[in-house]
Design an enzyme around this catalytic site. Structure first.
Site, PDB file in Angstrom:
ATOM      1  N   LYS A  70       0.837  -1.210   0.000  1.00  0.00           N
ATOM      2  CA  LYS A  70       0.000   0.000   0.000  1.00  0.00           C
ATOM      3  C   LYS A  70       0.870   1.257   0.000  1.00  0.00           C
ATOM      4  O   LYS A  70       0.584   2.231  -0.705  1.00  0.00           O
ATOM      5  CB  LYS A  70      -0.926  -0.015   1.221  1.00  0.00           C
ATOM      6  CG  LYS A  70      -1.811   1.218   1.365  1.00  0.00           C
ATOM      7  CD  LYS A  70      -2.878   1.014   2.417  1.00  0.00           C
ATOM      8  CE  LYS A  70      -2.335   1.022   3.826  1.00  0.00           C
ATOM      9  NZ  LYS A  70      -2.067   2.386   4.339  1.00  0.00           N
ATOM     10  N   SER A  71       1.932   1.246   0.791  1.00  0.00           N
ATOM     11  CA  SER A  71       2.806   2.418   0.883  1.00  0.00           C
ATOM     12  C   SER A  71       3.455   2.741  -0.460  1.00  0.00           C
ATOM     13  O   SER A  71       3.487   3.895  -0.891  1.00  0.00           O
ATOM     14  CB  SER A  71       3.893   2.181   1.936  1.00  0.00           C
ATOM     15  OG  SER A  71       3.336   2.002   3.207  1.00  0.00           O
TER      16      SER A  71
ATOM     17  N   ARG B  43      -7.831  14.045  12.701  1.00  0.00           N
ATOM     18  CA  ARG B  43      -6.396  13.778  12.553  1.00  0.00           C
ATOM     19  C   ARG B  43      -5.693  15.036  12.050  1.00  0.00           C
ATOM     20  O   ARG B  43      -6.082  15.604  11.024  1.00  0.00           O
ATOM     21  CB  ARG B  43      -6.155  12.601  11.605  1.00  0.00           C
ATOM     22  CG  ARG B  43      -6.745  11.296  12.134  1.00  0.00           C
ATOM     23  CD  ARG B  43      -6.551  10.134  11.176  1.00  0.00           C
ATOM     24  NE  ARG B  43      -5.143   9.748  11.053  1.00  0.00           N
ATOM     25  CZ  ARG B  43      -4.731   8.733  10.287  1.00  0.00           C
ATOM     26  NH1 ARG B  43      -5.609   8.041   9.578  1.00  0.00           N
ATOM     27  NH2 ARG B  43      -3.451   8.425  10.238  1.00  0.00           N
TER      28      ARG B  43
ATOM     29  N   ASP C  71       4.138   0.996  12.246  1.00  0.00           N
ATOM     30  CA  ASP C  71       3.000   0.161  11.873  1.00  0.00           C
ATOM     31  C   ASP C  71       3.150  -1.289  12.325  1.00  0.00           C
ATOM     32  O   ASP C  71       2.192  -2.066  12.260  1.00  0.00           O
ATOM     33  CB  ASP C  71       2.788   0.197  10.352  1.00  0.00           C
ATOM     34  CG  ASP C  71       2.136   1.490   9.894  1.00  0.00           C
ATOM     35  OD1 ASP C  71       1.597   2.218  10.750  1.00  0.00           O
ATOM     36  OD2 ASP C  71       2.159   1.773   8.688  1.00  0.00           O
TER      37      ASP C  71
ATOM     38  N   LYS D 155      -2.901   7.982  14.667  1.00  0.00           N
ATOM     39  CA  LYS D 155      -3.216   7.096  13.544  1.00  0.00           C
ATOM     40  C   LYS D 155      -4.734   6.951  13.418  1.00  0.00           C
ATOM     41  O   LYS D 155      -5.487   7.802  13.883  1.00  0.00           O
ATOM     42  CB  LYS D 155      -2.540   5.740  13.748  1.00  0.00           C
ATOM     43  CG  LYS D 155      -1.008   5.808  13.784  1.00  0.00           C
ATOM     44  CD  LYS D 155      -0.421   6.026  12.409  1.00  0.00           C
ATOM     45  CE  LYS D 155       1.094   5.913  12.431  1.00  0.00           C
ATOM     46  NZ  LYS D 155       1.686   6.008  11.073  1.00  0.00           N
TER      47      LYS D 155
END
Length: 416
Positions: A25-26, A107, A298, A325
């Site tokens: 995903k990153s 956030r 993470d 997060k």
């Protein structure tokens, strides 16, 4: 899949076989921005199936679409999309409202917005100062070519600026104020830009990218090391485990490759081959007491849960960014591991895990707090306890949409 809860158990407590993970995903989210800025010169292969990546891809298409004086771009719970688009939309022709879920609107984004405004961006808050939604007037006129930004809050702010730097008329110099958290993610961004023909200079705390064009290139997305971390947990908590994960590389761009070294201390041996990695359960031979997650936050939930289940009294540092997060991940961890007797207590910026009271709670339900990593970190406990319940299991769609199918393929019994 029931949107309220699922029950998990694992009769044999043994796992073996091959699991094909989706693209990172990153890497995928960075690749989408790079491709969008490249004028079709950059192609992307093995794009992630994660919901966050799908959302960002749709948002980029929507941003280019003709029509509407003001475009409302809703990225839902996709934090990376929020941060990357906050920079990217300033380069386009148009008037944009960038928004997301209720949690996304809690956030902080102010550090990135301040940096962009300091070089000429026209961005305003539509509600609470420092938080989304954002009103962005495109086609930014760049006044300055240098920004200073704190390094210890979120590396995604820095990556967001780096991704658009080469498209700015004056380029960009970023001065990182203080210690840089999650450094591997900044390195990943720069390495992917380099693959697409964008060069940089990084000296001390300063990164400079000159105005330049992308080159014809293909960005191949490696499978996701963050997703791999849950298979490390599964092997660690099994009675017998050997799993093959194709495509993962020893020279990965992803900082979460750190899981290989970390989990060696919890009884998982990694063997790198040309085709992927083999995970094998081995005897634990480690007295390591302190684990630092500054560069790989993470992974923290996964490792804390594994350590608690294995009754390892260890300590953790580098967890401060977890508070901003998808949820306050520290508070969420404290709440959920307490359900089987583990405690995570803070002493300044060090968190101590104590496990003397850990026991099989019989039946136990774990909340996920709208956080995909909570669901995936706690699910392997079905290998330790007779049965567990995971609330809101659909949250895994954010990064690993076929997680439950993969678990079922490895002998987990999953019922609604």
């Amino acid at each position: 899949m029931n949107e309220i809860s699922i029950k998990l158990s694992h009769p044999t407590k043994r796992v073996s076989g091959t699991v094909q993970l989706t693209g990172s995903k990153s890497e995928s989210n960075r690749a989408l921005i790079i491709r969008a800025l490249s004028e079709s010169k950059v192609n992307v292969k093995n794009l992630s199936e994660a919901a966050d990546t799908v959302i960002l891809n749709k948002a980029l298409t929507q941003a280019y679409r003709e029509g509407a004086d003001q475009k409302i771009i809703d990225i839902g719970p996709a934090g990376t999309a929020m941060r990357f688009l906050t920079s990217y939309l300033n380069l386009l022709e148009g008037n944009f409202i960038l928004t997301g879920t209720e949690r996304m609107q809690q956030r902080p984004i102010g550090i990135l917005v301040d940096a962009l405004k300091s070089i000429g961006a026209d961005i305003h808050y539509t509600s609470k100062s420092g938080f989304p939604p954002l009103h962005i007037e495109g086609k930014m006129f760049q006044g300055k070519d240098k920004v200073t930004i704190k390094g210890n809050v979120s590396s995604q702010y820095i990556s967001s600026l780096l991704l658009v730097a080469s498209a700015l008329k004056k380029g960009l110099t970023i001065e990182i104020d203080g210690e840089l958290t999650s450094r591997p993610y900044v390195t990943m961004t720069l390495d992917m830009l380099k693959e697409a023909g964008i060069s940089h200079e990084w000296t001390g705390n300063t990164i400079h990218i000159a105005p330049q064009k992308h080159q014809e290139s293909v960005l191949y997305i490696e499978p996701d090391w963050s997703a791999a971390s849950y298979w490390y947990a599964i092997v660690a908590l099994s009675e017998s485990g050997e799993i093959f994960l194709p495509g993962l590389k020893e020279n990965s761009l992803q900082g979460d490759i750190a899981i290989a070294k970390i989990m060696n201390h919890f009884g998982v041996e990694t063997t790198f081959t040309a085709k992927g990695i083999y995970l094998n359960k081995v005897a634990i031979d480690s007295t390591k007491h302190l684990f630092d997650f500054k560069e790989c936050p993470d992974l923290a939930q996964t490792v804390v849960v594994v350590a608690a289940a294995l009754k390892r009294n260890v300590s953790f540092t580098g967890l401060e960014t977890l508070k901003i997060k998808e949820t306050d991940r520290i508070a969420a961890l404290q709440n959920e591991i307490s359900k089987f007797g583990a405690k995570l207590t803070a002493e300044d910026e060090i968190y101590h895990l104590t496990t003397e009271d850990v026991k099989d709670p019989g039946t136990v339900s774990f909340a996920t707090y709208e956080d995909h990593r909570m669901a995936m970190a706690f699910a392997p406990l079905a290998l330790v306890f007779d049965q567990i319940t995971v609330l809101e299991p659909q949250v895994v769609e954010k990064s690993y949409p076929i997680y439950w199918e993969h678990l079922a393929g490895q002998g987990f019994q999953i019922t609604e």
